[in-house]
Design a protein around this motif. Structure first.
Motif, PDB file in Angstrom:
ATOM      1  N   PHE A 111       0.985  -1.041  -0.044  1.00 21.29           N
ATOM      2  CA  PHE A 111       0.049  -0.056   0.213  1.00 21.29           C
ATOM      3  C   PHE A 111       0.735   1.358   0.075  1.00 21.29           C
ATOM      4  O   PHE A 111       1.770   1.305   0.827  1.00 21.29           O
ATOM      5  CB  PHE A 111      -0.933   0.150   1.055  1.00 21.29           C
ATOM      6  N   THR A 112       0.661   1.963  -0.717  1.00 23.02           N
ATOM      7  CA  THR A 112       1.348   3.425  -0.918  1.00 23.02           C
ATOM      8  C   THR A 112       1.078   4.388  -0.111  1.00 23.02           C
ATOM      9  O   THR A 112       1.938   5.074   0.299  1.00 23.02           O
ATOM     10  CB  THR A 112       1.443   3.979  -2.332  1.00 23.02           C
ATOM     11  N   SER A 113      -0.364   4.336   0.545  1.00 21.10           N
ATOM     12  CA  SER A 113      -0.778   5.334   1.544  1.00 21.10           C
ATOM     13  C   SER A 113      -1.832   4.861   1.890  1.00 21.10           C
ATOM     14  O   SER A 113      -2.733   4.112   1.342  1.00 21.10           O
ATOM     15  CB  SER A 113      -1.341   6.617   0.700  1.00 21.10           C
ATOM     16  N   THR A 114      -2.059   4.766   3.294  1.00 19.53           N
ATOM     17  CA  THR A 114      -3.009   4.414   4.237  1.00 19.53           C
ATOM     18  C   THR A 114      -3.280   5.477   5.217  1.00 19.53           C
ATOM     19  O   THR A 114      -2.827   6.423   5.531  1.00 19.53           O
ATOM     20  CB  THR A 114      -2.907   3.078   4.993  1.00 19.53           C
ATOM     21  N   ILE A 115      -4.491   5.121   5.818  1.00 17.51           N
ATOM     22  CA  ILE A 115      -4.789   6.007   6.958  1.00 17.51           C
ATOM     23  C   ILE A 115      -3.746   6.264   7.843  1.00 17.51           C
ATOM     24  O   ILE A 115      -3.396   7.286   8.628  1.00 17.51           O
ATOM     25  CB  ILE A 115      -6.215   5.630   7.669  1.00 17.51           C
ATOM     26  N   THR A 116      -3.329   4.981   8.284  1.00 17.61           N
ATOM     27  CA  THR A 116      -2.245   4.916   9.211  1.00 17.61           C
ATOM     28  C   THR A 116      -1.155   5.691   8.907  1.00 17.61           C
ATOM     29  O   THR A 116      -0.367   6.333   9.744  1.00 17.61           O
ATOM     30  CB  THR A 116      -2.087   3.618   9.699  1.00 17.61           C
ATOM     31  N   MET A 117      -0.582   5.606   7.692  1.00 13.74           N
ATOM     32  CA  MET A 117       0.636   6.092   7.310  1.00 13.74           C
ATOM     33  C   MET A 117       0.614   7.750   7.053  1.00 13.74           C
ATOM     34  O   MET A 117       1.382   8.309   7.493  1.00 13.74           O
ATOM     35  CB  MET A 117       0.796   5.916   5.894  1.00 13.74           C
ATOM     36  N   GLU A 118      -0.610   8.064   6.820  1.00 15.63           N
ATOM     37  CA  GLU A 118      -0.945   9.572   6.683  1.00 15.63           C
ATOM     38  C   GLU A 118      -0.942  10.328   7.966  1.00 15.63           C
ATOM     39  O   GLU A 118      -0.313  11.354   7.956  1.00 15.63           O
ATOM     40  CB  GLU A 118      -2.165  10.029   5.811  1.00 15.63           C
ATOM     41  N   TRP A 119      -1.359   9.651   8.935  1.00 19.38           N
ATOM     42  CA  TRP A 119      -1.563  10.478  10.116  1.00 19.38           C
ATOM     43  C   TRP A 119      -0.555   9.910  11.321  1.00 19.38           C
ATOM     44  O   TRP A 119      -0.788  10.067  12.307  1.00 19.38           O
ATOM     45  CB  TRP A 119      -2.697  10.709  10.830  1.00 19.38           C
ATOM     46  N   GLY A 120       0.210   9.025  10.981  1.00 19.76           N
ATOM     47  CA  GLY A 120       1.142   8.278  11.855  1.00 19.76           C
ATOM     48  C   GLY A 120       0.320   7.534  13.039  1.00 19.76           C
ATOM     49  O   GLY A 120       0.706   7.749  14.167  1.00 19.76           O
ATOM     50  N   LEU A 121      -0.668   6.840  12.829  1.00 17.37           N
ATOM     51  CA  LEU A 121      -1.638   6.151  13.980  1.00 17.37           C
ATOM     52  C   LEU A 121      -0.889   4.939  14.339  1.00 17.37           C
ATOM     53  O   LEU A 121      -1.427   3.772  14.039  1.00 17.37           O
ATOM     54  CB  LEU A 121      -3.053   6.028  13.249  1.00 17.37           C
ATOM     55  N   ILE A 122       0.408   5.025  14.820  1.00 19.96           N
ATOM     56  CA  ILE A 122       0.946   3.680  15.494  1.00 19.96           C
ATOM     57  C   ILE A 122       1.466   4.253  16.724  1.00 19.96           C
ATOM     58  O   ILE A 122       1.382   5.104  17.474  1.00 19.96           O
ATOM     59  CB  ILE A 122       1.984   3.519  14.712  1.00 19.96           C
ATOM     60  N   CYS A 123       2.048   2.897  17.528  1.00 16.03           N
ATOM     61  CA  CYS A 123       2.576   3.055  18.772  1.00 16.03           C
ATOM     62  C   CYS A 123       1.429   3.729  19.848  1.00 16.03           C
ATOM     63  O   CYS A 123       0.447   3.248  20.030  1.00 16.03           O
ATOM     64  CB  CYS A 123       3.779   3.735  18.968  1.00 16.03           C
ATOM     65  N   GLU A 124       1.771   4.725  20.494  1.00 17.74           N
ATOM     66  CA  GLU A 124       0.911   5.230  21.468  1.00 17.74           C
ATOM     67  C   GLU A 124      -0.363   6.070  20.791  1.00 17.74           C
ATOM     68  O   GLU A 124      -1.415   6.159  21.439  1.00 17.74           O
ATOM     69  CB  GLU A 124       1.622   6.483  22.237  1.00 17.74           C
ATOM     70  N   ASP A 125      -0.410   5.979  19.469  1.00 20.65           N
ATOM     71  CA  ASP A 125      -1.347   6.610  18.818  1.00 20.65           C
ATOM     72  C   ASP A 125      -2.260   5.677  18.112  1.00 20.65           C
ATOM     73  O   ASP A 125      -3.065   5.806  17.116  1.00 20.65           O
ATOM     74  CB  ASP A 125      -0.884   7.757  17.807  1.00 20.65           C
ATOM     75  N   ALA A 126      -2.137   4.446  18.272  1.00 20.44           N
ATOM     76  CA  ALA A 126      -2.488   3.208  17.224  1.00 20.44           C
ATOM     77  C   ALA A 126      -3.947   3.364  17.689  1.00 20.44           C
ATOM     78  O   ALA A 126      -4.888   2.625  16.940  1.00 20.44           O
ATOM     79  CB  ALA A 126      -1.941   1.838  17.877  1.00 20.44           C
ATOM     80  N   TRP A 127      -4.468   3.521  19.037  1.00 23.18           N
ATOM     81  CA  TRP A 127      -5.851   3.573  19.193  1.00 23.18           C
ATOM     82  C   TRP A 127      -6.673   4.448  18.370  1.00 23.18           C
ATOM     83  O   TRP A 127      -7.887   4.242  18.183  1.00 23.18           O
ATOM     84  CB  TRP A 127      -6.111   3.667  20.718  1.00 23.18           C
ATOM     85  N   LEU A 128      -6.281   5.499  17.816  1.00 22.37           N
ATOM     86  CA  LEU A 128      -6.841   6.220  17.000  1.00 22.37           C
ATOM     87  C   LEU A 128      -6.978   5.746  15.581  1.00 22.37           C
ATOM     88  O   LEU A 128      -8.077   6.159  14.842  1.00 22.37           O
ATOM     89  CB  LEU A 128      -6.008   7.616  16.753  1.00 22.37           C
ATOM     90  N   SER A 129      -6.183   4.754  15.164  1.00 21.53           N
ATOM     91  CA  SER A 129      -6.560   4.069  13.965  1.00 21.53           C
ATOM     92  C   SER A 129      -7.875   3.204  13.990  1.00 21.53           C
ATOM     93  O   SER A 129      -8.598   3.292  12.914  1.00 21.53           O
ATOM     94  CB  SER A 129      -5.227   3.122  13.624  1.00 21.53           C
ATOM     95  N   SER A 130      -8.227   2.569  15.134  1.00 21.45           N
ATOM     96  CA  SER A 130      -9.375   1.773  15.265  1.00 21.45           C
ATOM     97  C   SER A 130     -10.669   2.812  15.270  1.00 21.45           C
ATOM     98  O   SER A 130     -11.728   2.208  14.831  1.00 21.45           O
ATOM     99  CB  SER A 130      -9.475   1.045  16.572  1.00 21.45           C
ATOM    100  N   LEU A 131     -10.548   3.975  15.748  1.00 22.96           N
ATOM    101  CA  LEU A 131     -11.583   4.783  15.540  1.00 22.96           C
ATOM    102  C   LEU A 131     -12.123   5.175  14.209  1.00 22.96           C
ATOM    103  O   LEU A 131     -13.448   5.345  13.778  1.00 22.96           O
ATOM    104  CB  LEU A 131     -11.256   6.167  16.004  1.00 22.96           C
ATOM    105  N   TYR A 132     -11.137   4.852  13.122  1.00 24.58           N
ATOM    106  CA  TYR A 132     -11.914   4.952  11.709  1.00 24.58           C
ATOM    107  C   TYR A 132     -12.892   3.799  11.514  1.00 24.58           C
ATOM    108  O   TYR A 132     -13.851   4.330  10.560  1.00 24.58           O
ATOM    109  CB  TYR A 132     -10.435   4.814  10.831  1.00 24.58           C
ATOM    110  N   GLN A 133     -12.864   2.812  11.969  1.00 23.69           N
ATOM    111  CA  GLN A 133     -13.740   1.869  11.768  1.00 23.69           C
ATOM    112  C   GLN A 133     -15.103   1.887  12.696  1.00 23.69           C
ATOM    113  O   GLN A 133     -16.004   1.763  12.456  1.00 23.69           O
ATOM    114  CB  GLN A 133     -13.153   0.317  11.899  1.00 23.69           C
ATOM    115  N   MET A 134     -14.445   2.489  14.102  1.00 20.71           N
ATOM    116  CA  MET A 134     -15.955   2.332  15.141  1.00 20.71           C
ATOM    117  C   MET A 134     -16.687   3.652  14.587  1.00 20.71           C
ATOM    118  O   MET A 134     -17.568   3.465  15.024  1.00 20.71           O
ATOM    119  CB  MET A 134     -14.756   2.542  16.341  1.00 20.71           C
TER     120      MET A 134
END
Length: 562
Positions: A111-134
């Motif tokens: 994947f060249t670009s994902t939600i996680t990549m664009e806003w750095g939703l990993i490590c301590e911000d990983a929970w923000l990634s799940s909000l996209y689905q929730m």
């Protein structure tokens, strides 16, 4: 009143007039698919590592680390003509200390670009990634409440038209806005409006379909979701940027807007609200479009007058028949069973249904093949299920489907990764089973609830279903981090429990739709229901209208089923 309306629709048949509403319902369902399961590709999990700066990181490969390790080496340099020593500090790859990363590199090989990549939703911000689905599931839950109320109060078509405007605006906002919080707001709005318009539109089609065609049409209405999943996966294979993929897969939402403005209102709803002249005009238009003939004017006027006489009582019941009026609902035993059990089965079903595709990150393998196959598996019940559903009643079909999906999910936990082919077979078999349950549940929910609360009843089922969607990411993401085997256990137990609950619901196959809650109660107490039988040579139905439970009945091609 139910028999009179059903007899009219039997004469009108299913033709061009219903196809317009069917197209709108299909587009709404197709638009929901990429919105609901799109995060499997637009927000796919990718490998990452701390971004290298000079010699700060010499780690090869992507280790998903949130900090970099380094060894501090001090080289004491003597400064001339002083006794002070100035240390030169540099870092090596030997790990003796950790430093938090400030930026990361992502694996862009898939994947060249994902939600996680664009806003750095990993490590301590990983929970923000799940909000996209929730958030879209939360929007769908709110939409179930809004859609049910608006569908019954302002009409099926008004809810569809105004909701389509919001759908287009929200879809554009997700694909174009640069701020993650605003994207989440648009995701919530998209889920709210899609859910609000889908079930009233589905009810519109079912309410205007002859009884003999209801099962076939109902299953056809579920097929666009599966087709849309396959199309979305194909687009995702070629469009690896999440924004481009989202906008391209929103084509169904964009097409829904113009179609929604040419759909007619449900004559059943118009009659329930006392708009008898408007209902008669719509019926005349339907007959004209389908090349059919209505009963003679005198007979049609008589039916309208009867509807007018019943509308006042129906309207009074409708005002008091909110699903929140516990006294009215629970004084009616069959309605109480329907209102309690149907949302619960939808809740359990939705956990299994969404959990299987979202579990792709824990299952392994090619994500495009996995998601595409889940879509293909959903088509199987539609292709073979029409004949199957005509032969068997609702309760056994639903029970077998739930039990089958649950058992497959439970068994897959005991299969080793070396037997990957058996794991794939079990997972896809579970998808076929749960898709069968979902397809039949759409039809069954419409048949179980009477017209006066059909939209609200169907949306209460959807509310339970979307609550299941809401908590599914917790199961497939958070719980799987600690216990990789736990998601499949939970999915399996949900299927088994749902398969048990359906035995407490009444059978509705080949029965006329109930108009009021009293109809539901009378049918339950009598222990017998009218069954419509198709005249195979003429292709139309005749319906029986009894004067009372003990009177003799006569009909052309009609009988009672005990």
């Amino acid at each position: 009143m139910a028999d009179d309306i059903d007899a009219i629709f039997a004469r009108i048949g299913f033709g061009y007039w219903q196809l317009i509403a069917t197209a709108a319902a299909n587009l709404a369902t197709a638009a929901l698919a990429p919105a609901l399961i799109g995060s499997t590709l637009t927000n796919a999990q990718v490998q990452y590592r701390c971004q290298e700066t000079g010699t700060l990181n010499t780690t090869e490969g992507f280790d998903n680390g949130c900090s970099r390790s380094s060894e501090l080496v001090i080289d004491m340099q003597t400064v001339s003509n002083t006794t002070q020593q100035t240390p030169t500090i540099y870092e090596t790859s030997n790990s003796v200390s950790n430093t938090s990363c400030s930026s990361w590199e992502y694996d862009t090989s898939v994947f060249t670009s994902t939600i996680t990549m664009e806003w750095g939703l990993i490590c301590e911000d990983a929970w923000l990634s799940s909000l996209y689905q929730m958030v879209i599931c939360a929007g769908c839950m709110m939409g179930d409440v809004v859609g049910g109320a608006f569908g019954d109060r302002i009409g099926r078509t008004a809810t569809l038209r105004y909701g389509s405007l919001v759908v287009v605006a929200a879809a554009l906002g997700i694909g174009l806005l640069p701020i993650y919080s605003l994207v989440l707001v648009c995701r919530f709005a998209l889920g709210l409006t899609l859910s609000s318009i889908m079930y009233p539109t589905f009810n519109l089609v079912i309410e205007t379909t002859p009884t003999s065609r209801r099962t076939v049409v109902g299953m056809i209405l579920c097929s666009p979701f599966s087709v849309s999943v396959v199309i979305f996966t194909g687009l995702g294979y070629f469009l690896r940027d999440w924004r481009t993929l989202h906008l391209a897969s929103s084509i169904f939402a964009f097409l829904l807007l113009p179609v929604s403005w040419v759909v007619d209102e449900s004559p059943r709803w118009l009659a329930q609200k006392g708009y008898l002249e408007e209902a008669k005009d719509v019926l005349k238009k339907a007959a004209r479009y389908n090349g059919a003939t209505l009963p003679p004017t005198e007979e049609l006027d008589k039916i309208m007058q009867k509807l007018a006489a019943d509308s006042e009582q129906t309207s009074a019941e409708s005002k008091n028949s909110s699903l929140g009026d516990l006294k009215l609902i629970f004084s009616n035993r069959p309605m109480a069973a329907i209102v309690i059990i149907t949302p619960l089965t939808w809740f359990l079903m939705s956990i299994v249904y969404l959990g299987i595709p979202l579990n792709v990150n824990n299952f392994g393998g090619n994500p495009f093949i996995y998601v595409a196959l889940t879509g293909v598996m959903e088509l199987v019940p539609i292709i073979v299920g029409v004949a199957f559903s005509k032969r068997f009643s609702r309760v056994p079909v639903m029970s077998i489907s739930f039990f089958g999906a649950g058992l497959c999910c439970l068994v897959v936990t005991a299969v080793t990764e070396e037997m990957w082919w058996l794991r794939w077979i079990l997972v896809m078999a579970a998808m076929v089973m749960i898709s069968t349950a979902l397809t039949m549940n759409f039809i069954w929910a419409t048949e179980l609830y009477p017209t006066v609360i059909r939209s609200r009843g169907s949306c209460s089922c959807s509310l339970g279903g979307h609550f299941g969607f809401f908590i599914t990411p917790f199961i497939t993401d958070f719980l799987a981090m600690r216990f990789l085997w736990l998601p499949n256990i939970i999915l399996g137990l949900c299927g088994v429990v749902a398969g048990t609950l359906v035995f407490f619901l009444p059978e509705t196959k080949d029965l006329n739709l109930c108009e009021t809650m009293k109809d539901v109660e009378d049918r339950w107490k009598a222990g017998k229901c009218k069954q419509s039988t198709e005249l195979r040579n003429l292709g139309v139905l005749s319906y029986v209208k009894s004067k009372d439970d003990s009177s003799e009945n006569s009909a052309i091609g009609g009988n009672y089923r005990h």
